[in-house]
Structure formats: C-alpha cells, structure tokens
Design an enzyme around this catalytic site. Structure first.
Site, PDB file in Angstrom:
ATOM      1  N   HIS A 158      67.827  20.422  93.211  1.00 12.65           N
ATOM      2  CA  HIS A 158      66.468  20.841  93.752  1.00 12.65           C
ATOM      3  C   HIS A 158      66.796  21.830  94.825  1.00 12.65           C
ATOM      4  CE1 HIS A 158      65.652  16.756  92.532  1.00 12.65           C
ATOM      5  NE2 HIS A 158      64.176  16.779  92.957  1.00 12.65           N
ATOM      6  N   HIS A 218      29.398 -19.589  85.463  1.00 12.39           N
ATOM      7  CA  HIS A 218      30.361 -18.883  84.863  1.00 12.39           C
ATOM      8  C   HIS A 218      31.499 -19.789  84.517  1.00 12.39           C
ATOM      9  CE1 HIS A 218      29.664 -14.472  84.548  1.00 12.39           C
ATOM     10  NE2 HIS A 218      28.874 -14.650  85.495  1.00 12.39           N
ATOM     11  N   GLN A 266      25.849 -18.306  89.457  1.00 10.94           N
ATOM     12  CA  GLN A 266      27.061 -17.802  89.269  1.00 10.94           C
ATOM     13  C   GLN A 266      28.154 -18.789  88.938  1.00 10.94           C
ATOM     14  OE1 GLN A 266      27.898 -14.167  88.802  1.00 10.94           O
ATOM     15  NE2 GLN A 266      25.473 -14.475  88.625  1.00 10.94           N
ATOM     16  N   GLU A 277      34.151 -10.953  94.778  1.00 10.45           N
ATOM     17  CA  GLU A 277      33.728 -10.130  93.860  1.00 10.45           C
ATOM     18  C   GLU A 277      32.489  -9.822  94.135  1.00 10.45           C
ATOM     19  OE1 GLU A 277      33.331 -10.320  88.970  1.00 10.45           O
ATOM     20  OE2 GLU A 277      33.227 -12.090  90.143  1.00 10.45           O
ATOM     21  N   HIS A 278      31.423 -10.746  94.097  1.00  6.74           N
ATOM     22  CA  HIS A 278      30.107 -10.311  94.452  1.00  6.74           C
ATOM     23  C   HIS A 278      29.582 -10.786  96.033  1.00  6.74           C
ATOM     24  CE1 HIS A 278      30.326 -11.282  90.104  1.00  6.74           C
ATOM     25  NE2 HIS A 278      29.648 -10.132  90.099  1.00  6.74           N
ATOM     26  N   ASP A 280      25.163  -7.906  86.953  1.00  2.00           N
ATOM     27  CA  ASP A 280      25.765  -8.346  85.589  1.00  2.00           C
ATOM     28  C   ASP A 280      25.271  -7.925  84.418  1.00  2.00           C
ATOM     29  OD1 ASP A 280      27.515  -9.988  87.201  1.00  2.00           O
ATOM     30  OD2 ASP A 280      26.720 -11.893  86.669  1.00  2.00           O
TER      31      ASP A 280
END
Length: 430
Positions: free
Chosen positions: A411, A252, A249, A317-318, A351
């Site tokens: 109202h 990335h 990862q 995230e992961h 992924d």
C-alpha cells in the site's frame, strides 16, 4: 409504574429452529445438486404441482388476466398507483453526489440498480396480492432491468389475481412455484430460471429460513418474522376501534403479537371486552384468537413518555398512534417499521393500498433497519478522481505514513510512486 391488564403467555423465539434449519439446508443442497428435477419433486410433494413449465407464457398471462373481474383489476391498479407514486417520490430524494474536497480531488457517489431481483409473493390461506406491488413494482421503479417473480399455486390452480398483480406491477418473468424450491431456484438458478442478485418478499417459516441460509449468495430484503402490531392510544378513541385494529393484525398467524399501550385504564378494560366480543364473529378467529391468547398484551402506562419508552423498547413492525398528541410520537419514536398516525388510518391501509411498503422489520430489527423501499434495489457506489498533481502528492505523503503504521508495504508503495512521479510536476506548477 405500568399496570398489566393482559400479559402474553408466550414470549416467542428468536433464531431458527434447528430441525427446520436442517430440513431447509437439505432442500437447498438438493436443488443445488439436482436442479429442476429436484424442484419438480418438491413442488409435487409440497404443493401437488408439476406443470409442463413453471414459467407462465405471455399467452397464459393474458388469458389469466382476462379472467379476472374488471373491478378487481381496477382495485389492483389503484393500489399500484399509490405505491408507485410514493416509490417515485423516494427515488427522487436520492441524488448522485460529486464534491471537490481538495484542489483537483473529486469524490462522488452514484446509485446503480441491481441487475436482477427475485420476488416471492406468498400464497396459502392468505394469497398476498399486495406483496406483488411492494416487491415487483418497487424494484421496477428503482430501475431494475429484470424481475423474476414466483408465487405458489392456489389449491392446485392458478391464483389469478396474484398473477395479474405481478404482471401489472411489471414482472419480466412469472413462475407458479412456491416454498423453498421457489426461493432457492431464484437464488441459485436452475434449468428453467436464471439466478437473481437479490431475493425479496415475505413467506412462511421455511421461506424465511431459506432466505437466511441463501444470504451471501444473494442479497435479501429482511429476515421477516411473525407480523407485529402495537397500538398507542388514549381516551380519544374507544375499545371497539382498538380491538378491531389489534385483531386485524393478529389474524396473520398464531404467533403474531398484538399489543395495546394506553394511558387510559378504562380503554384497556373496554378493549379486552371488545376483543372477546369480536372474536365470537370474526371469520379468522381460529387464528386470531390463538395469537391474542398467547401473544396479546394490554398495558396501562402512567403517561405518554412511558408509552414512548416502552414502544421504543419493543421496536415493533407496525405502530399505530391514536392519541390527543400524535405528533409527540412522530417526533420522538425511533424504533418502528412503519408508523400510522391518527384514527383515520390503520395498518391495513399500509398493508394493502395507501402507498408505503408493507415489507417491514420484525423481532426487534427496527432498532437498526427500516423496511423495504426503492433504495433497497440500488447500490450506492463511490468513485474518486485526482487531477491536480500537488493534491496527489499531498494525499500520497499522508497515505504513505499511515500505511507504514499498519505495516502495509505494498500500500505504501502505491502512495510513494505518486509522490515521486508527481512531485516535480507539482513543484513546476507552483
């Protein structure tokens, strides 16, 4: 007390870079003012790309797909089957609701697909074919009638596999266009593309900032930052596997955090050694080594509870769990984008192919949101119906008094007229 075997040298930055934000704002304003001509100029400047038409014709798409290796098409179809199956299961879990809360008072909600979606599929060094499955296909499963998908040219040419994936996923329109000019075109509309209701898909810092600035004029999925991965591991796995999953990862991008929390000091030491060994041969080490040096961390925790608390605080995230009691983390972890349980799965599966969506919250957003899913393309809208005059009067009386507290005379009048009109009818039926 946790022991830090490796600390990050950079903590990263939240929020938009002012210079970047100003540049993106200028690009968006220019597109809003000058339309397709501005888009063409930007596409030529940034990508060296200015075709006769940005949109691919049906004939062009057919020709492109016929040029893709049949085995690759089979792999794409397999991945899309997994993602479609899970998205359909998610959709099936979302039912319409109607309930009678008082005699003759019916309240309900229904799920309506948005009218159109603009899906951005990134290119560049990593042409992310899988993003077509995650955005286009999921939107079509949700019932979105129109999906317009953009992807940038690849080295001045057509990214054939990405176009194939977009088409097989069900894209109604495919454009070879990248960057701010792509997402702004999808959001605002130009001479060559009608505007869409929702923008989805990851991208570089310029694309992310454009989505942030366009939010409100269109809906968006997430404000995505650098990919994050967190491993929770103990002595049941080894350093080679942990290092592989961290670097898998970290490649990335140079600002992608990769963190190991472990209750085994030896595993932490072994993982550090393995990372260095693998970086000597990893083809993407030029990126992964920078991410690891600046954002990599290895922390030894006293027990599983300390690992849990740190993981919830990080809200990554992961999160990959490889321990002797993975269910403890499944039951107790609350802040994460996607969870990967046991050594036989990993973030790469998520992924690319396993079926869950890979567009996920980053930079702590997992504290308050999940990732992209079929429900993101649905509007949950409510309705009400009153058919019993006595209930209309009852609710009207309460409503009138509550409106008076707030000084909303108009109202209150809406409530009072129902009390007057239906009071006698309610009494007659009593």
């Amino acid at each position: 007390m946790a022991e830090i075997l490796k600390e990050a040298t950079s903590k990263g930055a939240h929020g938009a870079d002012p210079a970047l934000a100003e540049r993106v704002s200028s690009l968006i304003d220019t597109i809003a003012e000058r339309g397709e001509q501005a888009v063409r100029e930007m596409s030529e400047e940034f990508d060296g790309w200015s075709p006769g038409e940005f949109r691919l014709s049906a004939e062009q798409i057919d020709e492109i797909i016929h040029g893709v290796d049949p085995g690759t098409l089979g792999d794409i179809r397999f991945a899309q089957t997994q993602i479609r199956n899970f998205a359909e299961a998610q959709l099936a879990s979302l039912g319409d609701v109607e309930v009678e809360t008082l005699p003759g008072v019916m309240l309900g909600h229904k799920h309506i697909p948005v009218g159109s979606v603009g899906a951005y599929v990134p290119g560049g060094r990593y042409p992310m074919v899988a993003s077509a499955h995650m955005s286009v296909l999921t939107a079509k499963v949700a019932g979105v009638p129109r999906v317009a998908a953009c992807t940038p040219p690849l080295n001045g040419g057509v990214p054939a596999e990405t176009v194939a994936a977009m088409h097989l996923a069900g894209a109604d329109e495919i454009y070879l266009l990248g960057g701010v000019q792509a997402v702004a075109s999808l959001a605002l509309g130009t001479e060559f593309v009608d505007k869409t209701d929702v923008l989805v898909g990851p991208g570089n810092a310029f694309v992310a900032e454009a989505k942030r600035q366009l939010y409100g004029r269109v809906g968006i999925d997430l404000l995505a930052g650098p990919t994050e991965t967190l491993l929770l591991a103990d002595e049941t796995v080894d350093g080679e596997m942990c290092a592989t999953d961290l670097l898998g990862q970290a490649e990335h991008g140079p600002t992608s955090p990769a963190v190991l929390l472990t209750t085994s000091r030896q595993l932490g030491i072994d993982t550090l050694a393995e990372v260095e060994r693998q970086l000597s041969t990893l083809p993407t080490a030029d990126i992964a080594s920078v991410a690891w040096a600046d954002y990599g961390r290895v922390i030894v925790c006293g027990d599983a509870r300390e690992m849990l608390d740190l993981a919830n605080e990080l809200a990554f995230e992961h999160v990959q769990v490889m321990t002797g009691d993975d269910d403890f983390f499944l039951e107790n972890l609350t802040n994460y984008g996607a969870l990967f349980l046991g050594p036989m799965t990993n973030v790469s599966f998520g992924d690319k192919v396993i079926g869950t969506n890979h567009t996920l919250p980053t930079q702590g957003a997992a504290r308050y949101t999940g990732g992209l899913w079929v429900g993101k393309f649905l509007k949950t809208v409510t309705y009400q119906r009153v058919t019993d005059p006595a209930s209309s009067v009852l609710i009207g009386e309460y409503c009138s008094r509550l409106c008076a507290i707030e000084n909303f005379a108009g109202h209150q009048a809406q409530a009072d007229i129902r009390v007057r009109r239906y009071g006698d009818l309610a009494a007659a039926r009593a």
